[in-house]
Design an enzyme around this catalytic site. Structure first.
Site, PDB file in Angstrom:
ATOM      1  N   GLU A 197       2.664 -42.485 -74.155  1.00 24.36           N
ATOM      2  CA  GLU A 197       2.855 -43.090 -72.769  1.00 24.36           C
ATOM      3  C   GLU A 197       4.054 -42.314 -72.187  1.00 24.36           C
ATOM      4  O   GLU A 197       3.998 -42.156 -70.813  1.00 24.36           O
ATOM      5  CB  GLU A 197       2.631 -44.605 -72.795  1.00 24.36           C
ATOM      6  CG  GLU A 197       1.724 -45.170 -73.464  1.00 24.36           C
ATOM      7  CD  GLU A 197       0.306 -44.773 -72.668  1.00 24.36           C
ATOM      8  OE1 GLU A 197       0.208 -44.312 -71.603  1.00 24.36           O
ATOM      9  OE2 GLU A 197      -0.843 -44.718 -73.332  1.00 24.36           O
ATOM     10  N   HIS A 246       3.151 -39.083 -70.680  1.00 25.69           N
ATOM     11  CA  HIS A 246       2.502 -39.238 -69.386  1.00 25.69           C
ATOM     12  C   HIS A 246       3.629 -39.308 -68.212  1.00 25.69           C
ATOM     13  O   HIS A 246       3.670 -38.641 -67.366  1.00 25.69           O
ATOM     14  CB  HIS A 246       1.682 -40.326 -69.391  1.00 25.69           C
ATOM     15  CG  HIS A 246       0.367 -39.731 -69.938  1.00 25.69           C
ATOM     16  ND1 HIS A 246      -0.496 -38.973 -69.647  1.00 25.69           N
ATOM     17  CD2 HIS A 246      -0.308 -40.419 -71.036  1.00 25.69           C
ATOM     18  CE1 HIS A 246      -1.626 -38.773 -70.698  1.00 25.69           C
ATOM     19  NE2 HIS A 246      -1.555 -39.876 -71.141  1.00 25.69           N
ATOM     20  N   ILE A 250     -19.334 -41.708 -72.442  1.00 22.20           N
ATOM     21  CA  ILE A 250     -20.166 -40.874 -71.709  1.00 22.20           C
ATOM     22  C   ILE A 250     -21.094 -41.197 -70.496  1.00 22.20           C
ATOM     23  O   ILE A 250     -21.807 -40.513 -69.967  1.00 22.20           O
ATOM     24  CB  ILE A 250     -20.900 -39.599 -72.450  1.00 22.20           C
ATOM     25  CG1 ILE A 250     -21.942 -40.197 -73.351  1.00 22.20           C
ATOM     26  CG2 ILE A 250     -19.503 -39.116 -73.418  1.00 22.20           C
ATOM     27  CD1 ILE A 250     -22.728 -39.038 -74.119  1.00 22.20           C
ATOM     28  N   PHE A 251     -21.596 -42.509 -70.757  1.00 22.19           N
ATOM     29  CA  PHE A 251     -22.383 -43.267 -69.896  1.00 22.19           C
ATOM     30  C   PHE A 251     -21.650 -44.205 -68.821  1.00 22.19           C
ATOM     31  O   PHE A 251     -22.331 -44.580 -67.944  1.00 22.19           O
ATOM     32  CB  PHE A 251     -23.571 -43.755 -70.688  1.00 22.19           C
ATOM     33  CG  PHE A 251     -24.490 -42.883 -71.509  1.00 22.19           C
ATOM     34  CD1 PHE A 251     -24.996 -41.741 -70.712  1.00 22.19           C
ATOM     35  CD2 PHE A 251     -24.420 -43.008 -72.702  1.00 22.19           C
ATOM     36  CE1 PHE A 251     -25.605 -40.642 -71.661  1.00 22.19           C
ATOM     37  CE2 PHE A 251     -25.251 -42.304 -73.553  1.00 22.19           C
ATOM     38  CZ  PHE A 251     -25.926 -41.065 -72.965  1.00 22.19           C
ATOM     39  N   ALA A 252     -20.930 -44.718 -68.971  1.00 24.88           N
ATOM     40  CA  ALA A 252     -20.072 -45.884 -68.400  1.00 24.88           C
ATOM     41  C   ALA A 252     -18.468 -45.474 -68.228  1.00 24.88           C
ATOM     42  O   ALA A 252     -17.919 -46.568 -67.941  1.00 24.88           O
ATOM     43  CB  ALA A 252     -20.366 -47.246 -68.959  1.00 24.88           C
TER      44      ALA A 252
END
Length: 413
Positions: A194, A197, A326-328
């Site tokens: 972190e 980042h 990959i869907f939500a």
């Protein structure tokens, strides 16, 4: 749509390189498990199912490395870890990080506020650090985000630059009495991650807020600074500088240090194949799949698994029904980003290995180049060009394979 650094073709090429480099080692991983299970007189040793592999992998890890995360906690006290992290940041990026409590309001008594200064003492950024778990008001996990991004337009006078402010939030065990917060090694890696980042957001030189820090950086390149910083957790000087028993001052033993290094690549080839399966099915479904065609999505998964899984999938496998990434989530057509960013970060760290990790001047020079490119340029320049500016060439997969134990390892620095 989120912009990506890679094309579909480049992403598929990368996944295939990792797959082919990992396959033989993954087959050997399975054989090692079978051999170990036989020695324990396990009935399933010769015909392991998926759940057997998970169980015996953990038993083998325990037998080979004997690493107990809880036993390591006393060696990683939060104050010492942060001190070592800030010392590393000073060496690499020529910054001083100083407490600035009272300069800005905080939302909890345990939240710390820090000033990031250049070596002349001038502030370049600030950040909050909220380290401890508070289940009643904080969600789990760890994250970094901007409070304010660097911007000239949004500065108070419109001519100077508004300095960036970041916040890092973790969920570590709070201190108890005189006993400091004690961390697992994984929590140490998380703080370094972190902080990476945060560095990209705090050390940016872009004055246009929309491309300052990580803003505007392509999705598959944004993890480069964070994963890069994780590598330093395994650097002998950095690790030994923070791994001291909070009561006795005892330094982590050489034996435990070597076990940590070895455990990093335990069954890495098998883990690679698992991730390649996920990334490949993601790309296939979003770039080639035709609904209502000759294959169902489960047929596609089975086909891809034939070249990515040493143990065949069960025919009734319906993992895709729970593949929320990959869907939500934001990883649709982008799950490969995990591997792509690992290639970038491993190659970036290899620049320091090539310079010589024991050569402080060379490390400082390389760190300055990393700061002036990867950390400074943000989304104002295409990430491939930023990487070439730093590395002098396009990314190579070899450092990642070497770090994963899938290529010969250079002499340790």
């Amino acid at each position: 749509m989120a912009m990506k650094m890679a094309t579909v073709e480049k992403a598929e090429e990368l996944l295939e390189k990792i797959r082919s480099a990992s396959w033989d080692s993954a087959v050997q991983d399975l054989e090692d498990l079978k051999t170990f299970a036989k020695k324990q007189n396990a009935e399933e040793a010769n015909d392991m199912c998926h759940w057997d592999i998970i169980f015996w992998s953990e038993r083998l890890r325990e037998a080979q490395y004997d690493i107990n995360e809880e036993e390591l906690r006393p060696f990683f006290a939060l104050p010492k870890v942060m001190e070592s992290l800030f010392t590393l940041a000073k060496m690499l990026f020529e910054i001083d990080i100083e407490p600035a409590d009272g300069l800005a309001p905080v939302w909890d008594k345990d939240v710390k506020f820090y000033a990031v200064k250049d070596l002349s003492g001038c502030p370049v950024a600030y950040f909050y650090f909220d380290p401890y778990s508070r289940p009643s008001e904080k969600q789990g996990g760890a994250w970094m985000d901007q409070v304010f991004g660097r911007s000239r337009v949004l500065s108070q006078d419109g001519t100077s630059v508004r300095l960036p402010i970041a916040h890092i939030v973790c969920n570590q065990t709070p201190p108890v009495g005189d006993k400091p917060s004690l961390m697992t090694f994984r929590e140490v890696e998380t703080v370094f991650h972190e902080f990476g980042h945060a560095l990209q957001n705090m050390l940016t030189k872009q004055d246009e807020g929309l491309v300052a820090g990580s803003r505007g950086v392509e999705w598959d390149a944004v993890e480069l600074p964070s994963q890069f910083m994780e590598n330093w957790c395994y650097h002998r000087q950095t690790l030994m500088g923070m791994a001291k028993h909070y009561e006795t001052g005892e330094i982590l033993s050489e034996e435990r240090y070597l076990k940590l290094l070895a455990a990093r690549t335990f069954r890495k080839a098998s883990e690679n194949l698992r991730q390649i399966r996920f990334a490949s099915i993601d790309l296939e479904l979003y770039s080639k799949y035709v609904p209502g065609g000759s294959e169902t999505i489960f047929d596609v998964d089975q086909r891809i698994a034939q070249r990515t899984q040493v143990v065949p999938l069960l025919q009734e496998d319906r993992f895709l029904c729970s593949f929320l990434h990959i869907f939500a989530d934001a990883y649709a057509a982008g799950y490969y980003s995990y591997q792509w960013a690992e290639v970038l970060s491993a190659d970036a760290f290899s620049a320091f290995e090539e310079a010589g990790l024991d050569n402080e001047k060379a490390v400082k020079d390389t760190g300055k180049r990393f700061r002036d490119t990867v950390l400074a340029l943000g989304g104002g320049r295409p990430p491939l060009q930023v990487f070439i500016d730093f590395r002098g060439r396009e990314p190579s997969i070899d450092p990642l394979l070497r770090h994963n134990g899938l290529l010969p390892t250079a002499a340790a620095a």
